[in-house]
Design a protein around this motif. Structure first.
Motif, PDB file in Angstrom:
ATOM      1  N   LEU A  40     -20.648 -88.209  20.586  1.00 10.71           N
ATOM      2  CA  LEU A  40     -22.060 -87.536  20.117  1.00 10.71           C
ATOM      3  C   LEU A  40     -22.784 -88.321  19.031  1.00 10.71           C
ATOM      4  O   LEU A  40     -23.945 -88.743  19.154  1.00 10.71           O
ATOM      5  CB  LEU A  40     -21.764 -86.230  19.300  1.00 10.71           C
ATOM      6  CG  LEU A  40     -22.860 -85.426  18.863  1.00 10.71           C
ATOM      7  CD1 LEU A  40     -23.885 -85.361  19.997  1.00 10.71           C
ATOM      8  CD2 LEU A  40     -22.467 -84.002  18.274  1.00 10.71           C
ATOM      9  N   HIS A  52     -24.986 -80.589  25.266  1.00 11.46           N
ATOM     10  CA  HIS A  52     -23.832 -80.120  24.630  1.00 11.46           C
ATOM     11  C   HIS A  52     -22.949 -79.300  25.549  1.00 11.46           C
ATOM     12  O   HIS A  52     -21.806 -79.183  25.275  1.00 11.46           O
ATOM     13  CB  HIS A  52     -24.460 -79.141  23.487  1.00 11.46           C
ATOM     14  CG  HIS A  52     -24.839 -80.064  22.520  1.00 11.46           C
ATOM     15  ND1 HIS A  52     -24.322 -80.870  21.470  1.00 11.46           N
ATOM     16  CD2 HIS A  52     -26.243 -80.279  21.983  1.00 11.46           C
ATOM     17  CE1 HIS A  52     -24.941 -81.405  20.638  1.00 11.46           C
ATOM     18  NE2 HIS A  52     -26.355 -80.948  20.977  1.00 11.46           N
ATOM     19  N   ARG A  53     -23.600 -78.393  26.310  1.00 10.42           N
ATOM     20  CA  ARG A  53     -22.769 -77.811  27.476  1.00 10.42           C
ATOM     21  C   ARG A  53     -23.623 -77.250  28.702  1.00 10.42           C
ATOM     22  O   ARG A  53     -24.704 -77.553  28.580  1.00 10.42           O
ATOM     23  CB  ARG A  53     -22.369 -76.387  26.767  1.00 10.42           C
ATOM     24  CG  ARG A  53     -23.438 -75.456  26.362  1.00 10.42           C
ATOM     25  CD  ARG A  53     -23.352 -74.085  25.829  1.00 10.42           C
ATOM     26  NE  ARG A  53     -24.255 -73.186  25.441  1.00 10.42           N
ATOM     27  CZ  ARG A  53     -24.907 -73.294  24.146  1.00 10.42           C
ATOM     28  NH1 ARG A  53     -24.326 -73.813  23.226  1.00 10.42           N
ATOM     29  NH2 ARG A  53     -25.934 -72.465  24.228  1.00 10.42           N
TER      30      ARG A  53
END
Length: 59
Positions: A40, A52-53
């Motif tokens: 990151l 991020h997801r």
């Protein structure tokens, strides 16, 4: 296996640039053998897009 304070090779940076924005950071970190935080930080430093997801559709 995590790499402790290992420099980023040009090959690692190329892979990060190719994968950034296409997969979540957790998956990229696993592929590169690095921690999520390190990946990151490097993505932000390189001004790369970050996922991020994975968003799941509402059911």
């Amino acid at each position: 296996m995590a790499r402790w304070k290992q420099s980023w090779s040009e090959e690692d940076l190329t892979r990060l640039r190719r994968l950034a924005g296409t997969k979540p950071i957790t998956m990229i970190a696993k592929e590169l053998g690095r921690t999520t935080g390190t990946v990151l930080a490097k993505a932000i430093e390189q001004k790369l897009p970050v996922v991020h997801r994975i968003e799941r559709p509402a059911q």
